[in-house]
Every structure is written in structure tokens, then in C-alpha cells.
Write a protein that holds these residues in place. Structure first.
Motif, PDB file in Angstrom:
ATOM      1  N   GLY A  77      -0.822  15.791  43.573  1.00  0.00           N
ATOM      2  CA  GLY A  77       0.541  16.281  43.515  1.00  0.00           C
ATOM      3  C   GLY A  77       0.597  17.769  43.228  1.00  0.00           C
ATOM      4  N   GLY A  78       1.798  18.338  43.404  1.00  0.00           N
ATOM      5  CA  GLY A  78       1.983  19.760  43.165  1.00  0.00           C
ATOM      6  C   GLY A  78       2.003  20.549  44.462  1.00  0.00           C
ATOM      7  N   ARG A  79       1.801  21.873  44.318  1.00  0.00           N
ATOM      8  CA  ARG A  79       1.792  22.740  45.496  1.00  0.00           C
ATOM      9  C   ARG A  79       0.564  23.656  45.467  1.00  0.00           C
ATOM     10  NH1 ARG A  79       5.347  22.896  49.145  1.00  0.00           N
ATOM     11  NH2 ARG A  79       5.029  25.119  49.593  1.00  0.00           N
ATOM     12  N   GLU A  80       0.777  24.978  45.430  1.00  0.00           N
ATOM     13  CA  GLU A  80      -0.350  25.902  45.559  1.00  0.00           C
ATOM     14  C   GLU A  80      -1.318  25.840  44.376  1.00  0.00           C
ATOM     15  OE1 GLU A  80       2.805  26.660  46.004  1.00  0.00           O
ATOM     16  OE2 GLU A  80       3.054  27.668  47.952  1.00  0.00           O
ATOM     17  N   LYS A  81      -0.772  25.675  43.175  1.00  0.00           N
ATOM     18  CA  LYS A  81      -1.628  25.695  41.977  1.00  0.00           C
ATOM     19  C   LYS A  81      -2.676  24.590  42.061  1.00  0.00           C
ATOM     20  CE  LYS A  81      -1.485  25.369  36.903  1.00  0.00           C
ATOM     21  NZ  LYS A  81      -2.518  26.401  36.743  1.00  0.00           N
ATOM     22  N   GLY A  82      -3.945  24.983  41.908  1.00  0.00           N
ATOM     23  CA  GLY A  82      -5.028  24.016  41.981  1.00  0.00           C
ATOM     24  C   GLY A  82      -5.306  23.516  43.379  1.00  0.00           C
ATOM     25  N   TYR A  83      -4.714  24.169  44.378  1.00  0.00           N
ATOM     26  CA  TYR A  83      -4.860  23.727  45.775  1.00  0.00           C
ATOM     27  C   TYR A  83      -5.374  24.867  46.650  1.00  0.00           C
ATOM     28  CZ  TYR A  83      -3.401  21.204  50.068  1.00  0.00           C
ATOM     29  OH  TYR A  83      -3.358  20.549  51.288  1.00  0.00           O
ATOM     30  N   THR A  84      -4.640  25.980  46.659  1.00  0.00           N
ATOM     31  CA  THR A  84      -5.042  27.112  47.498  1.00  0.00           C
ATOM     32  C   THR A  84      -5.308  28.385  46.698  1.00  0.00           C
ATOM     33  OG1 THR A  84      -2.708  27.666  47.853  1.00  0.00           O
ATOM     34  CG2 THR A  84      -3.766  26.244  49.490  1.00  0.00           C
ATOM     35  N   PRO A  96     -12.828  23.087  38.263  1.00  0.00           N
ATOM     36  CA  PRO A  96     -11.578  22.527  38.782  1.00  0.00           C
ATOM     37  C   PRO A  96     -10.587  22.211  37.672  1.00  0.00           C
ATOM     38  CG  PRO A  96     -13.282  20.849  38.759  1.00  0.00           C
ATOM     39  CD  PRO A  96     -13.956  22.141  38.376  1.00  0.00           C
ATOM     40  N   ASP A  97      -9.312  22.343  38.005  1.00  0.00           N
ATOM     41  CA  ASP A  97      -8.234  21.971  37.099  1.00  0.00           C
ATOM     42  C   ASP A  97      -7.824  20.542  37.449  1.00  0.00           C
ATOM     43  OD1 ASP A  97      -5.930  21.581  35.667  1.00  0.00           O
ATOM     44  OD2 ASP A  97      -4.834  23.295  36.507  1.00  0.00           O
ATOM     45  N   LYS A  98      -8.274  19.584  36.646  1.00  0.00           N
ATOM     46  CA  LYS A  98      -8.052  18.172  36.965  1.00  0.00           C
ATOM     47  C   LYS A  98      -6.576  17.787  36.936  1.00  0.00           C
ATOM     48  CE  LYS A  98     -12.618  16.605  35.459  1.00  0.00           C
ATOM     49  NZ  LYS A  98     -13.384  15.696  34.559  1.00  0.00           N
ATOM     50  N   THR A  99      -5.772  18.564  36.214  1.00  0.00           N
ATOM     51  CA  THR A  99      -4.352  18.225  36.137  1.00  0.00           C
ATOM     52  C   THR A  99      -3.635  18.491  37.459  1.00  0.00           C
ATOM     53  OG1 THR A  99      -3.633  20.412  35.369  1.00  0.00           O
ATOM     54  CG2 THR A  99      -4.348  18.828  33.690  1.00  0.00           C
TER      55      THR A  99
END
Length: 368
Positions: free
Chosen positions: A354-361, A347-350
Motif C-alpha cells: 500500500g501507499g504511493r511513492e514512499k518506499g516504492y520509487t 528496506p522500509d517494511k512499513t
């Protein structure tokens, strides 16, 4: 002997396997409205036996972090309906976690900039998340005010209304009441945060009153078979502590046993931390035995730091469901990876909050 990957049920919920995606706060819902990409996020993870959404506020007053979703507005419910349809389209089951943070909030997040509410005017020694200009920052929680007893029926009603909206309007398969991790219901339970002298403070029975009233109201609205509850007897999260948790939670669990709930979700130890806390001994086997001896038939869900080996042992030892948290952030196909003994994505802890697609989908699946 039952296995981790076989079908089972939790109350009215028929589940494809015993693996549960635990609630994971992701702070991607500006104005408390789940974004369209939440449809993809949850649908990607629909192979879990059960998805539990990120904690979702039952009211504006219940909000405690920036950009977390709610269940109290039409746009929120419409967005959640798209999420449940996406999950059901993949054959999954999904419940929403009902949340009132109580004192774990900030003036900036409260209606008209007011104080957060709590059982007593005791500030939590913890932090919350504020997002400004797209940048999340951890800040100290604000000083709360003590709830007046006449306000408590309104909070119970807010839980009930949120549950009804979740099932009847948004299409969820059920709800999970968040009674853990130092949020409002847990604040009332534990004597470290509850210093009241009225019918909601002092004795174990009084401190448990609000949690039990809210749970009964939710079960009355949507049925016990669609209602779960999450408890954390000894987690230190959000400055939560009770001087004698075993009799407190033994009492609570015996009362919950009478409500014919779908499941009991137990955090063993510290949320996201050690499973055993040296200065907070607790007998989880005794807690489960108390529930069963009182007639409780709901599925018993265990949570905290489980890997495949621990999960298989837990099921062999009698757990009905095992919740996995952070592994689901980077591994949407966690069930398939566990089956195949495949490596996990890192996982990318950063991008956790918050944020959008990056690290989410955008995490790859085995089939990619």
C-alpha cells in the motif's frame, strides 16, 4: 564457466544478464489498475536481465488482495502498456505473472461479494490484505466454494486470454504462470487442498490436470518461448501442503518439458523463509534432472534467499537464472550493487504494502 552478469536467453527472451527480479506484491493498484508511478518503479529496475511483475489477476474472480493489478480490463491493459514501454525504453525485458488466487481471497474482493473458489470447500488457514481508507490490514481468508468441473474450461480460457492480452495489447515480452505458493493451480496440485473425486482430483495425473491445461493454453496462445511457470514444491505459504511432493512434481516437470517453455521458476524451500524445511525434504537436483531427461530445454531459474555468493555458486552449478525478491524493493540498481559489491539500502517494511511513492520509487541509487 558462465557468470551471473553475462548475457543469456530464456526461450525467445534475450537477456542482458542472469539476474531476475522476482514478483513482489506491492498493493498500489486501486481498481486493479497499475498507477502511473509503476512506470518509474519498473523502469528503475530495468537493468535486471528479466523483470517479473507483481502477481496480476487474470479475472475479477482471481483477485485475492486489495489494490493488486489485473489483466482483464481495458484501463488495466492501457496502464500496463505504459509500464512495458518505460522498461523497454531502458533496454529491459519484462514478463507479467498470471495469477488466480483461488481460495486465498475474501468475500469483499469477489464479484458481487461471492465466495472465493477452490478445488474443494476447504478454508485456507492464512490471511489476505484488505485496504480501507488507505490503511492495509491482514484479515482471515473467507470460506471458499468448490469449483464445478464445468467452470474449469472458463478458468483455462481466462489464463489464455490474459496471456494474449499481455503480449499483444500491453506489450509484455512474455508471461509467467503462477503455479506456486498455495494459489489456485497449486491448490489443485496438492492433496492438502484438493479433495475432489472427479477428473481433477485423487491421482497425481488428475491433480496436475488444471495446471497443465492452463499452461498448454497459454503456450498455444503466445508461444512456449514466451511462457514461464513458477512452482513451489514444499512451501507452506497459504496453507499449501502435499503428503508426497517429490513424485507429484517429478510428474509435473516431465509434462512441462514437452511444452518448450521459456523457463521453469523454482522456489526452493519456504517462500521468504528457510531454504530447507525439516519435515518436507525435497531433491531439487533430481527435479531438474527429470526435466532435462524428459527433453526440457527451458532456462532453470532458482529462487529463495539468494545473495551474491549463493547466486554465483548456483550458476556455477548449472542454474541458468537467479531470482532476487526483497532486495529489489530497496535496491532498484541491484545488478550494479552486486557487480560493485556495494552495500544495500535498508528496506522500509512499513511501506511494503500500500501507499504511493514512499518506499516504492524513492530509494537512492549508487549514481545518485
Amino acid at each position: 564457466m558462465p557468470t551471473l552478469f553475462e548475457p543469456t536467453h530464456a526461450g525467445d527472451l534475450k537477456l542482458a544478464n542472469r539476474i531476475v527480479m522476482a514478483p513482489l506484491t506491492r498493493n498500489r493498484s486501486p481498481k486493479a489498475i497499475p498507477p502511473d508511478i509503476a512506470q518509474t518503479y519498473y523502469a528503475q529496475r530495468a537493468s535486471a536481465g528479466l523483470l517479473i511483475t507483481e502477481a496480476t489477476a487474470i479475472s475479477h474472480q482471481g483477485q485475492g488482495y486489495s489494490d493488486v493489478p489485473g489483466l482483464y480490463g481495458t484501463e488495466q491493459l492501457d496502464s500496463w502498456k505504459k509500464v512495458t514501454q518505460a522498461v523497454h525504453g531502458r533496454g529491459g525485458k519484462i514478463v507479467v505473472q498470471l495469477w488466480h488466487v483461488g481460495r486465498v481471497s475474501h468475500n469483499d474482493l469477489q464479484p458481487d461479494g461471492g465466495k472465493p473458489v477452490a478445488p474443494s470447500a476447504v478454508t485456507a488457514k492464512t490471511k489476505t490484505v484488505l485496504i480501507k481508507d488507505g490503511v492495509p490490514a491482514f484479515v482471515d481468508t473467507s470460506e471458499p466454494r468448490a469449483l464445478d468441473a464445468v467452470e474449469l474450461p472458463g478458468i483455462v480460457h481466462a489464463y489464455q486470454a490474459a496471456a494474449r492480452n499481455a503480449v499483444e495489447t500491453a506489450g509484455f515480452d512474455g508471461v509467467e504462470i503462477h503455479g506456486a505458493n498455495g494459489y489456485l493451480l497449486d491448490q489443485f496440485l496438492k492433496d492438502g487442498s484438493n479433495q475432489r473425486t472427479d477428473d481433477y482430483g485423487g491421482s497425481i495425473e488428475n491433480r496436475a490436470r488444471l495446471l497443465l491445461e492452463a499452461t498448454r493454453a497459454v503456450a498455444d496462445a503466445i508461444g512456449g518461448g514466451k511462457t514461464g511457470i513458477r512452482l513451489s514444491p514444499v512451501t507452506p505459504a497459504n496453507d499449501a501442503k502435499d503428503s508426497d511432493p517429490q513424485p507429484l512434481f517429478d510428474y509435473v516437470i516431465k509434462q512441462l518439458a514437452t511444452l518448450n517453455l521459456a523457463y521453469i521458476h523454482i522456489i526452493e524451500g519456504a517462500t521468504g523463509g528457510p531454504r530447507v524445511i525439516d519435515d518436507r525434504p525435497f531433491d531439487y537436483a533430481a527435479l531438474k534432472a527429470a526435466y532435462r531427461s524428459a527433453g526440457g530445454k527451458g532456462a532453470w531459474m532458482v529462487n529463495n534467499g539468494y545473495d551474491k555468493a549463493l547466486a554465483e555458486k548456483a550458476v556455477a552449478d548449472g542454474a541458468d537464472l537467479v531470482a532476487f525478491g526483497r532486495p529489489y524493493i530497496a535496491n532498484p540498481d541491484l545488478v550494479e550493487r552486486l557487480k560493485a559489491n556495494a552495500p544495500f539500502n535498508t528496506p522500509d517494511k512499513t511501506t511494503f504494502y500500500g501507499g504511493r511513492e514512499k518506499g516504492y520509487t524513492d530509494y537512492p541509487m549508487l549514481s545518485n
